[in-house]
Design a protein around this motif. Structure first.
Motif, short mmCIF file in Angstrom:
data_model
loop_
_atom_site.label_atom_id
_atom_site.label_comp_id
_atom_site.label_asym_id
_atom_site.label_seq_id
_atom_site.Cartn_x
_atom_site.Cartn_y
_atom_site.Cartn_z
N THR A 281 0.85 -1.18 0.00
CA THR A 281 0.00 0.00 0.00
C THR A 281 0.89 1.24 0.00
O THR A 281 1.98 1.23 0.57
N LEU A 282 0.42 2.30 -0.65
CA LEU A 282 1.22 3.51 -0.87
C LEU A 282 0.58 4.71 -0.20
O LEU A 282 -0.65 4.81 -0.10
N THR A 283 1.42 5.68 0.22
CA THR A 283 0.87 6.98 0.60
C THR A 283 0.39 7.69 -0.66
O THR A 283 0.86 7.41 -1.76
N ILE A 290 4.30 0.74 2.08
CA ILE A 290 4.22 -0.29 3.11
C ILE A 290 4.10 -1.64 2.40
O ILE A 290 3.23 -1.83 1.55
N SER A 291 4.99 -2.56 2.72
CA SER A 291 4.93 -3.92 2.19
C SER A 291 4.81 -4.88 3.36
O SER A 291 5.33 -4.61 4.45
N PHE A 292 4.14 -6.01 3.14
CA PHE A 292 4.04 -6.97 4.22
C PHE A 292 3.89 -8.39 3.70
O PHE A 292 3.47 -8.62 2.56
N THR A 293 4.31 -9.31 4.55
CA THR A 293 4.10 -10.73 4.33
C THR A 293 3.16 -11.18 5.43
O THR A 293 2.64 -10.37 6.20
N PHE A 294 2.94 -12.48 5.53
CA PHE A 294 2.10 -12.96 6.63
C PHE A 294 2.73 -12.66 7.99
O PHE A 294 2.01 -12.49 8.98
N HIS A 295 4.07 -12.57 8.06
CA HIS A 295 4.74 -12.50 9.36
C HIS A 295 5.46 -11.20 9.66
O HIS A 295 5.87 -10.99 10.81
#
Length: 375
Positions: A281-283, A290-295
Motif C-alpha cells: 500500500t502507498l501513501t 508499506i509492504s508486508f508478508t504474513f509474518h
C-alpha cells in the motif's frame, strides 16, 4: 555543545540583539539535529478486538471518515474514525469469507468480494445492501478479484474461467464480459487513476497492461529473466497515484517497480522480505510504501528505497492480512488474523521523522556557517 563553544564570542559582539538571535537559531537547529528519531509507526488503539471474528480486509474511505473491515464470515464493519467506534455492520445470509474489499472513490459504496464468487455492494449513506451478484452463475465461473474504476461507476472483476466482468454500480447490471488471458486463481487487478488502463497479474502470464473497457493488450511487463513461475509470481500489486508506475510484491521476496506506459522494469528491491510479499500500500503522494508478508511488515522510502521500519507479528501464529493508509497519510490501519485477531490503528510518523533528522555532515556545515557569522 555548539552553544557553550561560542557563548563567549557571542557576547563579545557589540550588537547584543544580533547575538541573542544567532544563539536562538543555532540552539534550535542543534535541537532538531539531535532530536530522537520517532518510530515510523506508533500504536494508537485497537478498533476491533480479539473477541470479534477475525478480519482479513481493511480499507479507509476516500473522505477519511470511515475504516471498513471485512471478516471471515461475511460481515462488513463500518468504523467511524472521529467517533472511534463501529457505527454499522452489513451482512447477508451467506457466511462467506470476504476476500477483497474496496470503497468507491466517491466514498458512497462498499464493494466486497466473498468466497464462492459472491459480490456485495453496500450503500454507506443509506446503510443498506445496494445489490449482490453470484458470479459463479455466469459463463466464466466465480470472480477471484475486483477493482472499482476511479469515476466510481464500474466494478471490474477477474474470474477463474479466464473472463473479465464489468458491472455498472448504479444500474446494478452486468454490462460487459470479455475473455482474457488471465488463468490464475490469485490474479491481482488495479486500475490507473487516469481511468486509461487496467493492470492484471498472475503466476503464469505475468503483469498485463490493457486498455480499460476495450481490454486490448498494451504490453506484458517482464524483467526478461524468463516466464513468471510459482517462485516469482505476483502476489500483490499497487499503482502510483500519477498513473506512471506499477509496484509488485512477488514470491521471490522482491519488490519491483515498473513503468506502466513503456513496460520497462525501473527498479528491484531484492530480498525486501524473507518470504512471499502478500500486500502493498502507498501513501497518496507516492513517497512511502508499506509492504508486508504474513509474518512481518516494512515501510520504505520510495524515493531513496531506504528501509524505514520493520515490524514483526505479535507471535508466529499471527498473520498480517491487509493494511490501508488514510487519505491524509497520517494513519495506518492493519488487520491481523490467527491468535492475534485484531484491527489496529497506528500513527504514521514517516513525514515528521524525515523532517526532524539532520545528518552529521549537515550539522558540521551549519556550525561552520555559524562560526563565520560571529567572527
Amino acid at each position: 555543545c555548539i552553544r557553550d563553544r561560542y557563548m563567549g564570542k557571542l557576547f563579545q559582539n557589540q550588537n547584543k540583539m544580533k547575538s541573542l538571535i544567532l544563539l536562538t537559531i543555532v540552539c534550535y537547529l542543534a535541537s532538531i539535529a539531535l532530536a530522537e528519531k520517532k518510530p515510523a509507526l506508533t500504536f494508537d488503539k485497537v478498533i476491533i478486538g480479539k473477541l470479534e471474528q477475525p478480519h482479513n480486509c481493511v480499507v479507509f474511505t476516500n473522505d477519511g471518515k470511515y475504516i471498513v473491515a471485512g471478516d471471515l464470515v461475511g460481515v462488513v464493519s463500518l468504523y467511524n474514525v472521529e467517533q472511534r467506534r463501529i457505527v454499522h455492520q452489513f451482512s447477508t445470509r451467506f457466511p462467506y469469507t470476504i476476500l477483497t474489499l474496496r470503497v468507491t472513490p466517491n466514498s458512497r459504496y462498499i464493494v466486497a468480494l466473498h468466497s464462492f464468487g459472491l459480490i456485495t455492494v453496500w450503500d454507506i449513506e443509506l446503510r443498506q445492501l445496494h445489490f449482490k451478484v453470484h458470479t459463479n452463475k455466469l459463463e466464466g465461473l466465480y470472480a477471484t478479484n475486483l477493482a472499482v474504476t476511479p469515476d466510481s461507476k464500474f466494478i471490474i472483476a477477474t474470474s477463474a474461467g479466464r473472463w473479465i466482468y464489468v458491472f455498472n454500480i448504479e444500474t446494478k447490471a452486468l454490462v460487459q464480459s470479455v475473455m482474457s488471458d488471465q488463468v490464475d486463481l490469485y490474479a491481482q487487478i488495479e486500475i490507473t487513476a487516469d481511468n486509461k488502463y487496467v493492470i492484471t497479474s498472475d503466476y503464469q502470464t505475468g503483469i498485463i497492461v490493457q486498455k480499460l473497457y476495450s481490454f486490448t493488450e498494451v504490453h506484458i511487463l517482464s524483467d526478461k529473466s524468463g516466464p513468471f513461475k510459482y517462485d516469482n509470481g505476483v502476489r500483490s500489486l499497487v499503482l502510483t497515484s500519477d498513473s506512471k508506475f506499477a509496484i509488485t510484491g512477488q514470491e521471490d521476496k522482491a519488490i519491483r517497480i515498473w513503468n506502466i506506459v513503456s513496460g520497462e522494469l525501473v527498479h528491484v528491491i531484492k530480498d525486501a522480505h524473507n518470504e512471499a510479499i502478500t500486500g502493498l500500500t502507498l501513501t497518496s503522494d507516492n513517497k512511502f510504501l508499506i509492504s508486508f508478508t504474513f509474518h512481518n511488515l516494512r515501510i520504505w522510502n520510495l524515493e531513496t528505497k531506504e528501509l524505514l521500519h520493520h515490524q514483526d507479528g505479535a507471535n508466529s501464529q499471527s498473520y498480517f492480512m491487509q493494511a490501508s493508509i488514510s487519505p491524509d497519510n497520517k494513519r495506518v490501519v492493519i488487520a491481523t488474523v490467527g491468535v492475534d485477531r485484531l484491527v489496529t490503528l497506528y500513527d504514521l510518523n514517516v513525514y515528521s521523522t524525515a523532517q526532524k533528522t539532520l545528518e552529521l555532515e549537515e550539522l558540521e556545515e551549519l556550525e561552520n556557517e555559524f562560526e563565520s557569522l560571529i567572527n
